[in-house]
Structure formats: structure tokens, C-alpha cells
Design an enzyme around this catalytic site. Structure first.
Site, PDB file in Angstrom:
ATOM      1  N   SER A  97       0.815  -1.210   0.000  1.00 35.70           N
ATOM      2  CA  SER A  97       0.000   0.000   0.000  1.00 35.70           C
ATOM      3  C   SER A  97       0.858   1.273   0.000  1.00 35.70           C
ATOM      4  O   SER A  97       1.688   1.455  -0.875  1.00 35.70           O
ATOM      5  CB  SER A  97      -0.967  -0.057   1.178  1.00 35.70           C
ATOM      6  OG  SER A  97      -1.875   1.000   1.128  1.00 35.70           O
ATOM      7  N   ASP A 238      -1.509   6.139  -3.996  1.00 34.77           N
ATOM      8  CA  ASP A 238      -0.470   5.349  -3.334  1.00 34.77           C
ATOM      9  C   ASP A 238      -0.195   4.124  -4.226  1.00 34.77           C
ATOM     10  O   ASP A 238      -0.749   4.024  -5.326  1.00 34.77           O
ATOM     11  CB  ASP A 238      -0.877   4.978  -1.898  1.00 34.77           C
ATOM     12  CG  ASP A 238      -2.082   4.071  -1.823  1.00 34.77           C
ATOM     13  OD1 ASP A 238      -2.876   4.072  -2.788  1.00 34.77           O
ATOM     14  OD2 ASP A 238      -2.242   3.355  -0.823  1.00 34.77           O
ATOM     15  N   ASP A 240      -1.084   1.051  -4.350  1.00 36.93           N
ATOM     16  CA  ASP A 240      -2.150   0.129  -4.769  1.00 36.93           C
ATOM     17  C   ASP A 240      -3.429   0.876  -5.138  1.00 36.93           C
ATOM     18  O   ASP A 240      -4.468   0.254  -5.376  1.00 36.93           O
ATOM     19  CB  ASP A 240      -2.428  -0.942  -3.707  1.00 36.93           C
ATOM     20  CG  ASP A 240      -2.974  -0.365  -2.417  1.00 36.93           C
ATOM     21  OD1 ASP A 240      -2.622   0.781  -2.077  1.00 36.93           O
ATOM     22  OD2 ASP A 240      -3.759  -1.054  -1.743  1.00 36.93           O
ATOM     23  N   ASP A 242      -5.747   2.585  -3.751  1.00 41.95           N
ATOM     24  CA  ASP A 242      -7.022   2.677  -3.025  1.00 41.95           C
ATOM     25  C   ASP A 242      -7.181   4.078  -2.438  1.00 41.95           C
ATOM     26  O   ASP A 242      -8.236   4.430  -1.952  1.00 41.95           O
ATOM     27  CB  ASP A 242      -7.155   1.598  -1.937  1.00 41.95           C
ATOM     28  CG  ASP A 242      -6.076   1.671  -0.885  1.00 41.95           C
ATOM     29  OD1 ASP A 242      -5.023   2.305  -1.128  1.00 41.95           O
ATOM     30  OD2 ASP A 242      -6.273   1.091   0.196  1.00 41.95           O
TER      31      ASP A 242
HETATM   32 MG    MG Z   1      -3.247   1.710  -0.261  1.00 44.49          MG
END
Ligand code: MG
Length: 445
Positions: A97, A238, A240, A242
Site C-alpha cells: 500500500s 499510493d 495500490d 485505493d
Molecule cells: Mg493503499
């Protein structure tokens, strides 16, 4: 293995030190067992350790007789959505992440696309801590590739916004994906929305040009390019994707909580309803909700608490102040990519630059501190505060939150570090700082 962080929400550690393939094999097997040896999808962000861990996860699952779907490299919200779409029993997301490049982690997804509920996470740890028998040579699972997770996610996002209206605006957008998984999807989304896109750090190779946490202090390059190119808006993910942070047309990075504030105002304007967030999110969200006569419900810190309550209560939007917006029409998952589409539709609808929209939001100041202290010390603080305040001024939902007329202060033991976190918010920076110091004094007494 001492510093490996294992919790019901997943496992994380430094690659090659605490987080090694053997741990991933065992966790994958424990998760396969929890999901009754069913079909499991596996995907990852772009980190250089992901190939190694993806194969370790495959190995663990196959040794249990599971069928495995290899989703390859994709953003976390695309993986969560694909688990639901494929109707598989669960999913494993390999992503560090927003953490620095040397970190990586596993997160576990239920068949409905949400992360494991805490009680399921506890069951997973129980299985992990006991021997897990493996199948004989003739019962080993099978594996196949599915590379449609990104297309599936894009389709779903494009259904919830007015694509044609946005296209007419021909927005000039700069995107910084930090060479993470967002680089594979957000440029495609922006093209679909008729934007002229300048890509910054959009090579999905996992080599991060700056810290992958999308906070203003990491977005200097993006701010400069937005200004130089005279773009309408800048977006940062970021690793990933999300999470999403916005840079205004003036080249100023907005604080990460503005992503949730702006998208909430847009959604509530379209359809009134309940908003869900955690106990640490800015009170500006309550003010935004009040503009529409709507309510904000708060949960413990942790995205699963927010997603699960949103699902239970039928909230119209929710998320966290870190740039993680949850849009139920897509999935009960933090989704930085879908947030881009909503924000562009909001700009289209209001026909104003993003800095003007941001200026109309309620202004609060937040101060975050951490103190080296034990959880035993925290119990003493709790007792002391109980003696000092009446019930209505205290909340024990997660740690202790003291509410005063001018703002609030939240004191909580960190789940990931041996520290006590102190977060204070008020209408002025000075007042917020005073609150934080007030709490720190009580912790040290
Ligand atoms: Mg993340």
C-alpha cells in the site's frame, strides 16, 4: 520473525527480513483452508517483491487443492471487485500500500469483495498457528490467468458517472501513480473521460520515485507539473491506488481529507443519505453532511469497520480522511480510481476550478502526534479522563475521544507501533496544538 506484524486484518513486514516466502506460503494455505479449499483469486501491486510473493501464495493454495485465479498486477480495489465479479470464495491481495518500498503485506478478501471481518481474521490466525495438512500429488489444485480485472473495474466506474458530460470539458489532468498499480488503470479511465493526460511516475515497475504515501509533502513534483502545464487538476495515488490526493489548478496539494469531503458533497447533492467514517476523520465531514440534512456515523479506525457499517446501514458514501473513498455503487472498498471519476464529474457539474470548490469547504486544523508509551499506561489515562469528564464529552468507540466546544482530541494505542497516537482538531492550528499538548500532558502525568 519478531517484527512481523500479524493482525486479523492481514500480515505485513519488511521483505527478506520478516516477510519471507515461507510466511506467505503458510498464510495462503491458512486462508485457503478458511475458505474451505475453494477458488481463490490472487493479485498484487507493482512492488519488486510481488512476483516472489505471488508465486509463494500460488504454491500455498495449490498445495491445499485450491483452484487459483492469477489476476496479475492490479490495484487493490480492482482485485476486491474482481473477487465478487468472478464469484470465487476469496482473494489474496499482495500490497504494501502506502508503506515504503522495503515493506510488503497480504490482505485477505471475502467472497463479497470486502476484507475479512475481524472475527474471520482471528479464525485465520488460529488456522495459521496450527499444522495444515496438504493434499497428495493427485489432488493438487489448478491455476489459470485472468487479465480482465482492470477492464471490469473500468466498466463499473464508467457506469456510475456521466461520461459524455465530462468528456465535453476536455480536462487537462496530471496523474502521479508513484509507479504503482494505478498506472495501469487511471490513465485509461482519464482517456475514457476525454481528458488530456500528463503521466508522471506511471511506469508500473514498483520503483518509487518518492514515498508512496499520497500526502502533500510527497507531491512536490506533481504540484510543479500541474502549475507548469496549466492543468485543471492533479491526482496522486499510493502504490495500490485505493487512496487519492488532489492537487488544485494552482499547483497546491490539498490535504488528503479533502478527497472525501469533495466527493461526499458531490454525492449528497445527487442523493441524500447516510455517511460513514472512522472516529479520527475531520469534523468538516459532519458539516458537509449537515448542509444536506444528512448524518455521519463514526466507526473504529480500520477500513473494514467503515465498509461493513456502510453495507449494513446502506450508506451513500463513506471512507477515511487518508484519501480513501468508498462508493457503494461500485464496491464497499476504498477506491482511488473511482474517486477520480466522481471528482471530474463534480468539476463538470459545478463548472468551477477545484481550488474554489476546496475553499468553500469548512476549515479545520488537525495535529497528529505520537508518544512512546505502553497500553498499560493508556488504561490509566482512560480512568483519569473518566473521572474528569461527564459521559457526553467522552467517546470510547476506539481509544478515548474528548469532545469540547472548540474541537476534539483523540488518544489511542497504535495497532502497528508501540506508541500512543494523539490527534487533535480545532478551528485554528493554535487551538489544535493546545488540545494535543493538553492530552500529552495528561498521558505523561
Ligand atoms: Mg493503499
Amino acid at each position: 520473525m519478531k517484527s512481523l506484524i500479524v493482525s486479523p486484518s492481514g500480515v505485513r513486514g519488511i521483505v527478506g527480513k520478516d516477510l519471507v516466502p515461507e510466511v506467505v506460503v503458510k498464510f495462503a494455505r491458512a486462508f485457503g483452508k478458511l475458505m474451505n479449499e475453494g477458488k481463490i483469486a490472487v493479485g498484487s501491486d507493482t512492488r519488486t517483491s510481488n512476483e516472489m510473493f505471488r508465486y509463494a501464495a500460488f504454491s500455498g493454495l495449490l498445495s491445499l487443492g485450491c483452484e487459483v485465479v492469477d489476476l496479475g498486477i492490479c490495484p487493490t480495489p480492482s482485485i476486491q471487485l474482481m473477487v465478487k465479479h468472478l464469484r470465487v470464495q476469496g482473494g489474496i491481495v499482495i500490497t504494501g500500500s502506502h508503506n515504503p518500498v522495503e515493506w510488503n503485506a497480504l490482505k485477505f478478501v471475502r467472497s463479497d469483495g470486502l476484507f475479512l471481518y475481524p472475527e474471520e481474521g482471528k479464525k485465520l490466525l488460529e488456522i495459521y498457528n496450527n499444522p495444515i495438512p496438504q493434499v497428495s500429488w493427485d489432488k493438487i489444485g489448478t491455476i489459470f490467468k485472468d487479465s480482465s480485472a482492470i477492464d471490469n473495474h473500468l466498466r463499473k466506474i464508467l457506469k456510475v458517472v456521466d461520461r459524455e458530460k465530462i468528456r465535453k470539458k476536455k480536462f487537462k489532468v496530471v496523474l502521479d501513480a508513484c509507479n504503482g498499480a494505478g498506472a495501469l488503470i487511471s490513465p485509461l479511465l482519464l482517456n475514457e473521460l476525454g481528458c488530456e493526460v500528463t503521466k508522471v511516475n506511471c511506469t508500473p515497475n514498483g520503483i518509487f520515485p518518492h514515498s508512496p504515501e499520497p500526502v502533500p509533502s510527497n507531491l512536490g513534483e506533481l504540484c510543479r507539473i500541474v502549475k507548469n502545464e496549466e492543468a485543471d487538476i492533479g491526482f496522486a495515488h499510493d502504490a495500490d491506488a485505493d487512496r487519492l490526493t488532489v492537487v488544485s489548478e494552482k499547483g497546491k496539494a490539498l490535504s488528503e481529507d479533502y478527497t472525501l469531503l469533495l466527493t461526499t458533497r458531490f454525492i449528497l447533492k445527487k442523493s441524500k443519505g447516510l455517511v460513514v467514517t472512522n472516529v479520527c476523520t475531520t469534523y468538516a465531514l459532519d458539516e458537509v453532511a449537515r448542509e444536506f440534512g444528512c448524518e455521519v456515523i463514526r466507526t473504529k479506525v480500520g477500513d473494514i469497520w467503515v465498509s461493513s457499517l456502510m453495507k449494513e446501514k446502506g450508506a451513500v458514501i463513506g471512507g477515511e480522511g487518508n484519501g480513501g473513498v468508498i462508493i457503494p455503487q461500485i464496491n464497499y472498498a476504498r477506491d482511488g480510481i473511482a474517486a477520480i471519476a466522481l471528482l471530474l464529474e463534480y468539476l463538470t457539474q459545478e463548472n468551477k476550478p477545484v481550488s474554489q470548490l476546496a475553499d468553500t469547504l469548512p476549515q479545520y486544523f488537525m495535529v497528529k502526534k505520537k508518544l512512546r508509551a505502553s497500553s498499560a499506561c493508556f488504561t490509566r489515562i482512560e480512568q483519569r479522563l473518566k473521572g474528569e469528564f461527564e459521559k457526553e464529552k467522552l467517546s470510547f468507540l476506539d481509544g478515548v475521544k474528548v469532545k469540547k466546544k472548540e474541537g476534539w482530541v483523540h488518544i489511542r494505542v497504535s495497532g502497528t507501533e508501540p506508541v500512543i497516537r494523539v490527534i487533535a482538531e480545532a478551528k485554528s492550528k493554535l487551538e489544535a496544538e493546545k488540545f494535543a499538548q493538553w492530552a500529552i500532558k495528561r498521558i505523561r502525568e
